[in-house]
Design a protein around this motif. Structure first.
Motif, PDB file in Angstrom:
ATOM      1  N   LEU A   1      -0.151  -1.782  -6.879  1.00  0.00           N
ATOM      2  CA  LEU A   1      -0.020  -0.459  -6.280  1.00  0.00           C
ATOM      3  C   LEU A   1      -0.040   0.618  -7.361  1.00  0.00           C
ATOM      4  CD1 LEU A   1       2.661  -0.977  -3.470  1.00  0.00           C
ATOM      5  CD2 LEU A   1       0.176  -1.183  -3.349  1.00  0.00           C
TER       6      LEU A   1
ATOM      7  N   ALA B   1      -3.479   1.129  -8.284  1.00  0.00           N
ATOM      8  CA  ALA B   1      -4.363   1.332  -7.129  1.00  0.00           C
ATOM      9  C   ALA B   1      -5.453   0.271  -7.091  1.00  0.00           C
ATOM     10  CB  ALA B   1      -4.966   2.737  -7.149  1.00  0.00           C
TER      11      ALA B   1
ATOM     12  N   GLN C   1       6.351  -0.458  -0.746  1.00  0.00           N
ATOM     13  CA  GLN C   1       6.033   0.905  -0.345  1.00  0.00           C
ATOM     14  C   GLN C   1       7.255   1.808  -0.451  1.00  0.00           C
ATOM     15  OE1 GLN C   1       2.981   1.879   0.126  1.00  0.00           O
ATOM     16  NE2 GLN C   1       3.542   4.014   0.534  1.00  0.00           N
TER      17      GLN C   1
ATOM     18  N   VAL D   1       7.318   2.884  -3.893  1.00  0.00           N
ATOM     19  CA  VAL D   1       6.293   3.920  -4.110  1.00  0.00           C
ATOM     20  C   VAL D   1       6.871   5.290  -3.781  1.00  0.00           C
ATOM     21  CG1 VAL D   1       4.115   4.853  -3.227  1.00  0.00           C
ATOM     22  CG2 VAL D   1       4.298   2.423  -3.779  1.00  0.00           C
TER      23      VAL D   1
ATOM     24  N   TRP E   1       5.760   9.593 -10.234  1.00  0.00           N
ATOM     25  CA  TRP E   1       4.378   9.574  -9.761  1.00  0.00           C
ATOM     26  C   TRP E   1       4.017  10.907  -9.127  1.00  0.00           C
ATOM     27  CZ3 TRP E   1       3.009   4.387  -6.854  1.00  0.00           C
ATOM     28  CH2 TRP E   1       3.071   3.325  -7.764  1.00  0.00           C
TER      29      TRP E   1
ATOM     30  N   ARG F   1      -1.120   9.928  -6.802  1.00  0.00           N
ATOM     31  CA  ARG F   1      -0.907   8.512  -7.117  1.00  0.00           C
ATOM     32  C   ARG F   1      -0.196   7.805  -5.960  1.00  0.00           C
ATOM     33  NH1 ARG F   1       1.874   6.182 -12.711  1.00  0.00           N
ATOM     34  NH2 ARG F   1       1.038   4.048 -12.514  1.00  0.00           N
ATOM     35  N   GLU F   2       0.722   8.501  -5.336  1.00  0.00           N
ATOM     36  CA  GLU F   2       1.423   7.932  -4.170  1.00  0.00           C
ATOM     37  C   GLU F   2       0.434   7.676  -3.044  1.00  0.00           C
ATOM     38  OE1 GLU F   2       2.820   8.112  -0.198  1.00  0.00           O
ATOM     39  OE2 GLU F   2       2.136   9.970  -1.166  1.00  0.00           O
TER      40      GLU F   2
ATOM     41  N   ALA G   1      -1.652   4.560  -3.814  1.00  0.00           N
ATOM     42  CA  ALA G   1      -0.890   3.334  -3.618  1.00  0.00           C
ATOM     43  C   ALA G   1      -0.715   3.026  -2.137  1.00  0.00           C
ATOM     44  CB  ALA G   1       0.472   3.450  -4.303  1.00  0.00           C
TER      45      ALA G   1
ATOM     46  N   SER H   1      -1.677  -0.284   0.158  1.00  0.00           N
ATOM     47  CA  SER H   1      -0.743  -0.975   1.054  1.00  0.00           C
ATOM     48  C   SER H   1      -1.344  -1.134   2.444  1.00  0.00           C
ATOM     49  CB  SER H   1       0.578  -0.197   1.149  1.00  0.00           C
ATOM     50  OG  SER H   1       1.299  -0.258  -0.060  1.00  0.00           O
TER      51      SER H   1
END
Length: 357
Positions: free
Chosen positions: A18, A21, A52, A55, A64, A68-69, A72, A76
């Protein structure tokens, strides 16, 4: 369904996927666990879901960026799809026969992953499930209820400021005679705000939802809204005044932080910072709607943490509370929630400064 343990090494590898990515590696890892004998439900609930959560924590802490979140989260979601496909290939068959469940996110809610995981867990338990996706309007819910005739609607809400919108969806389902099961942090501790809106059931996670539906099938209408007419009127007033109130808040903020770059955006990405004032007001309105100050104070706590992690000044929150109180003197319900928020902020200021003891 018995639980199987996810190796810690697999958790660490998935977290790394994650972070990078890396969709292909994440899918390969998760599907490999399923083909290796780990139940698909455990992969979804004990690998993907906790990862998650981390994240979100990394974004909240400022580690982050929002971009970026998002990357990721995309990985997911693709992983959930792949795990579901792998599970279906191992146990081929048609649609479930336990009953028909319609899964949707509350109006204004774009965090689709929890609803996606719920959809697949319910399918694993033998339900026939249709996922409508993010930010489903009340009209969309009504159309699908009439078209598909589900036995129950499952509604996901992550953000409490969407509670008034979720109430409209719940009401429509109840008018159509369809029970509503709810889930997500937006519905409050133990689902207290879900029940206030008239939901028939709240489940803490997807497994709890599946277990509850299996124990109590067919579900029955038992919820009853406790939202008062006066609260709805006070909420409607805040919605009507929203543009004006936001302008006053922005003016007050510029007085505290003069210059082109306002203090609440300093240290944050523009996309993340520009909605802070609006969400403060939306959280206040939702607190008024369900008559619970915790909707507002919990959001204030989040904003403090969010800004502190980005080295941005959160002291403006007290200024915002005072500005709103000055403009909302004719709304006792709003003033009550603002007073609670100010007490919360003042207490935190005292804690941070080390006094009074």
């Amino acid at each position: 369904m018995s639980e199987t343990r996810i190796p810690e090494a697999a958790r660490a590898r998935f977290d790394a996927c994650l972070a990078d990515a890396d969709e292909d590696a994440a899918v390969e890892l998760a599907v490999g666990l399923v083909t290796g004998g780990v139940s698909a439900e455990d992969v979804l609930l004990r690998l993907v879901a906790p990862a998650q959560v981390r994240v979100g924590e990394r974004w909240e802490s400022g580690e982050w960026t929002v971009s970026r979140e998002h990357a990721a989260t995309h990985v997911s979601r693709k992983t959930v799809d792949a795990v579901a496909a792998a599970a279906a290939a191992r146990v081929p068959g048609g649609a479930g026969s336990r009953g028909h469940v319609l899964v949707a996110c509350s109006d204004g809610e774009w965090h689709v992953l929890p609803a996606q995981i719920l959809t697949e867990v319910l399918r694993l338990h033998g339900f026939d499930v249709q996922l409508l996706g993010g930010s489903v309007s009340p009209q969309g819910i009504l159309s699908d209820v009439h078209q598909h005739g589900p036995d129950v609607v499952a509604l996901s809400c992550t953000l409490p400021w969407n509670l008034p919108l979720a109430h409209r969806q719940i009401e429509i389902c109840r008018w159509a005679g369809v029970p509503v099961v709810t889930g997500g942090a937006g519905f409050g501790p133990g689902g207290t705000w879900a029940y206030a809106l008239g939901a028939d059931l709240y489940a803490a996670d997807a497994r709890a939802a599946a277990d509850a539906l299996m124990r109590h099938w067919p579900p029955v209408l038992r919820g009853e809204s406790s939202v008062e007419a006066e609260a709805v009127e006070a909420y409607a007033m805040l919605v009507r005044q929203r543009p004006e109130l936001l302008e006053h808040m922005a003016t007050a903020l510029r007085e505290v932080h003069p210059g082109p770059d306002t203090g609440y955006v300093s240290g944050t990405e523009h996309e993340e910072g520009t909605g802070v004032l609006g969400r403060l007001l939306d959280s206040l309105a939702a607190a008024v709607y369900v008559d619970d100050e915790r909707v507002f104070t919990r959001h204030l706590a989040f904003v403090r943490t969010y800004l502190s992690a980005r080295s941005a000044d959160s002291r403006f929150l007290i200024v915002m509370a005072d500005t709103l109180a000055d403009r909302l003197k004719g709304s006792p319900r709003a003033l009550d929630k603002l007073s609670a928020g100010r007490r919360f902020l003042a207490g935190r200021e005292e804690d941070d400064s080390g006094g009074p003891g």
